[in-house]
Design an enzyme around this catalytic site. Structure first.
Site, PDB file in Angstrom:
ATOM      1  N   ASP A 138       0.801  -1.229   0.000  1.00  0.00           N
ATOM      2  CA  ASP A 138       0.000   0.000   0.000  1.00  0.00           C
ATOM      3  C   ASP A 138       0.840   1.289   0.000  1.00  0.00           C
ATOM      4  OD1 ASP A 138      -2.633   0.939  -0.157  1.00  0.00           O
ATOM      5  OD2 ASP A 138      -2.621   1.494   1.964  1.00  0.00           O
TER       6      ASP A 138
HETATM    7  N1  LIG Z   1       5.131  10.569  11.463  1.00  0.00           N
HETATM    8  C1  LIG Z   1       4.467  11.446  10.731  1.00  0.00           C
HETATM    9  N2  LIG Z   1       4.770  12.761  10.796  1.00  0.00           N
HETATM   10  C2  LIG Z   1       4.087  13.658  10.055  1.00  0.00           C
HETATM   11  N3  LIG Z   1       3.087  13.346   9.232  1.00  0.00           N
HETATM   12  C3  LIG Z   1       2.748  12.069   9.120  1.00  0.00           C
HETATM   13  C4  LIG Z   1       3.412  11.041   9.852  1.00  0.00           C
HETATM   14  N4  LIG Z   1       2.843   9.843   9.559  1.00  0.00           N
HETATM   15  C5  LIG Z   1       1.853  10.124   8.690  1.00  0.00           C
HETATM   16  N5  LIG Z   1       1.792  11.448   8.417  1.00  0.00           N
HETATM   17  C6  LIG Z   1       0.823  12.170   7.588  1.00  0.00           C
HETATM   18  O1  LIG Z   1      -0.460  11.714   7.955  1.00  0.00           O
HETATM   19  C7  LIG Z   1      -1.106  11.108   6.859  1.00  0.00           C
HETATM   20  C8  LIG Z   1      -1.878   9.886   7.341  1.00  0.00           C
HETATM   21  O2  LIG Z   1      -1.033   8.956   7.975  1.00  0.00           O
HETATM   22  P1  LIG Z   1      -0.971   7.442   7.498  1.00  0.00           P
HETATM   23  O3  LIG Z   1      -0.487   7.392   6.099  1.00  0.00           O
HETATM   24  O4  LIG Z   1      -0.163   6.741   8.523  1.00  0.00           O
HETATM   25  O5  LIG Z   1      -2.499   7.044   7.589  1.00  0.00           O
HETATM   26  P2  LIG Z   1      -3.345   5.836   6.962  1.00  0.00           P
HETATM   27  O6  LIG Z   1      -4.750   6.181   7.220  1.00  0.00           O
HETATM   28  O7  LIG Z   1      -2.822   4.543   7.484  1.00  0.00           O
HETATM   29  O8  LIG Z   1      -3.046   5.953   5.405  1.00  0.00           O
HETATM   30  P3  LIG Z   1      -3.491   4.966   4.198  1.00  0.00           P
HETATM   31  O9  LIG Z   1      -4.801   5.439   3.719  1.00  0.00           O
HETATM   32  O10 LIG Z   1      -2.382   5.226   3.218  1.00  0.00           O
HETATM   33  O11 LIG Z   1      -3.463   3.574   4.757  1.00  0.00           O
HETATM   34  C9  LIG Z   1      -0.004  10.793   5.865  1.00  0.00           C
HETATM   35  O12 LIG Z   1      -0.492  10.785   4.560  1.00  0.00           O
HETATM   36  C10 LIG Z   1       0.992  11.895   6.117  1.00  0.00           C
HETATM   37  O13 LIG Z   1       0.613  13.071   5.441  1.00  0.00           O
END
Ligand SMILES: Nc1ncnc2c1ncn2[C@@H]1O[C@H](COP(=O)(O)OP(=O)(O)OP(=O)(O)O)[C@@H](O)[C@H]1O
Ligand SMILES: [Mg+2]
Length: 420
Positions: free
Chosen positions: A298
């Site tokens: 992903d």
């Molecule tokens: N450690 C971090 N520091 C700053 N911003 C972050 C961090 N981790 C994630 N993000 C931001 O937050 C957003 C969401 O986090 P993440 O990708 O972990 O969520 P998700 O819901 O699991 O995503 P997906 O839909 O790809 O599975 C990311 O697209 C990024 O912009």
């Protein structure tokens, strides 16, 4: 009629996001912002200029600040807004976003933060909030909470100070992203925790992660790499944008198969945008290899980002790493193809080498890196599983991930041995 939102870059007004009568979005830099020498562009896709930017560029960037897929649908439903109404959603939740931007209704400058904007949560309150997140993603629209983060999973941005976890009101900066378990997928918190720590063991830049318990369920706390703390404890924002935002790809087309960025466009973006393109190309390739080895299909264009520590960005640390291969209900196809292949088992060395220039030297270095990562990851995974067991973290998902890793590492070692 135009509706306007003021767009702040940290504490300075950078411009105005407008919604025209036909629903199209525009962004115009503020003239005072343009006149100021230290001002930075809000996106690689929107360089500093007087002329307004149109919907084709503005929508992918600003819509890209909002939650994706099901989370956006649930949020829009809870707020009585349409899913496609990015402007309306940002009006309600666009205070504390990824990167350095905050959006406020026209003329309502952000107030200096005060301690009353922070609410330290008791374990009971945290528990209750975690159970409410599903119907109210990011607590959108609740009592002064204005947080927006991309992604399809439930999450919350919070302020963590030692053991305490606090809610931030009125767009105040946060320090961590809280990710609760995903109901329909077993052990996602342990999975992501393991993968992120494993990335660190393989010397990839990765934010610090922590696992905690909320009632009977575990959640993840990921330190935000886009926030820093000054010596007097003030939290400051660093700007970031994901690859889709930088390349004007709308979030609903984030997968390469739908038109989202693949490795070629990503590498070209790194070349054009980054301060150290050679180092960041290498780092990006190592991230691709890591995602492959750990079984994460992903890693799409919203799971890679540019981080603006100065005027020109660097590749952001790796984030959102989950072994998706252990969940039969999730797609096995890679979000970004390697040499045109998205079925992991069919990727051969000739596909990997498409990632580097067509020279013997570049290919030799790549093959060496692939072989080294494949060899190291198995030892590191075992050591990490033992370390987690010492910390009291055991979950059947970990041995399932370990199997995926050893199978992928085995394949990679076999195809690299053919040339070494
Ligand atoms: N450690 C971090 N520091 C700053 N911003 C972050 C961090 N981790 C994630 N993000 C931001 O937050 C957003 C969401 O986090 P993440 O990708 O972990 O969520 P998700 O819901 O699991 O995503 P997906 O839909 O790809 O599975 C990311 O697209 C990024 O912009
Ligand atoms: Mg993500």
């Amino acid at each position: 009629m135009t509706n306007l939102l003021d767009v702040y870059f940290r504490e300075t007004k950078a411009g105005v996001l407008g919604r025209l009568d036909d629903g199209m979005l525009t962004f115009t830099y503020d003239s005072a912002y343009l006149a100021e020498q230290r001002s930075r562009a809000i996106s690689f896709s929107m360089p500093l200029q007087e002329e307004p930017f149109g919907d084709q560029v503005v929508r992918p960037f600003f819509s890209g600040l909002l939650p994706d897929e099901g989370a956006r649908q649930r949020l829009a439903g809870a707020l009585g807004l349409s899913v496609g109404n990015a402007f309306g959603l940002l009006e309600v939740i666009g205070g504390e976003c990824a990167g350095a931007l905050s959006l406020y209704p026209e003329g309502t400058a952000p107030e200096a933060s005060s301690d009353s904007d922070i609410e330290i949560l008791s374990p009971e309150q945290l528990d209750e909030i975690l159970s409410r997140l599903r119907t109210r993603p990011l607590l959108g629209g609740e009592d002064g909470i204005r947080l927006s983060l991309a992604g399809a999973q439930d999450k919350l941005a919070v302020i963590v100070n030692g053991a305490s976890i606090a809610l931030a009101r009125d767009g105040r900066p946060t320090t961590h992203i809280l990710k609760p378990f995903i109901q329909v997928l077993e052990g996602t918190v342990e999975n992501e925790y393991f993968c992120m720590r494993l990335a660190g063991r393989l010397k990839l830049p990765v934010p610090r992660v922590e696992m905690r318990l909320g009632g009977a369920t575990a959640f993840l706390l990921v330190e935000r790499y886009d926030r820093t703390k000054t010596v007097d404890g003030k939290i400051e924002r660093l700007h970031q944008e994901d690859f889709c935002q930088a390349l004007s790809v709308p979030p609903e087309l984030k997968y390469e198969a739908e038109g989202g960025p693949g490795t070629e466009r990503s590498l070209a973006l790194i070349d054009q945008a980054c301060a150290r393109p050679v180092a960041d190309r290498l780092q990006f390739i190592r991230m691709l290899v890591f995602h492959y080895l750990v079984g994460n299909a992903d890693a799409h264009g919203k799971n890679y980002a540019l981080l603006y520590g100065s005027d020109t960005p660097d590749l952001a640390p790796i984030y959102d790493v989950v072994c998706t291969a252990v969940y039969p209900r999730l797609s096995k196809r890679l979000a970004m193809k390697i040499g045109g292949r998205d079925v992991p088992d069919t990727i051969q060395l000739k596909h990997w080498v498409t990632l580097v220039p067509d020279t013997k030297a570049a290919q030799r270095i790549l093959v060496r890196d692939l072989a080294q990562m494949a060899e190291r990851i198995v030892h590191e995974a075992d050591a990490l599983i033992a370390e987690l067991a010492d910390e009291g973290i055991k979950h059947p998902i970990l041995s399932a991930i370990r199997k995926v890793i050893s199978s992928r590492a085995g394949s990679l070692q076999r195809i690299t041995e053919q040339v070494t």
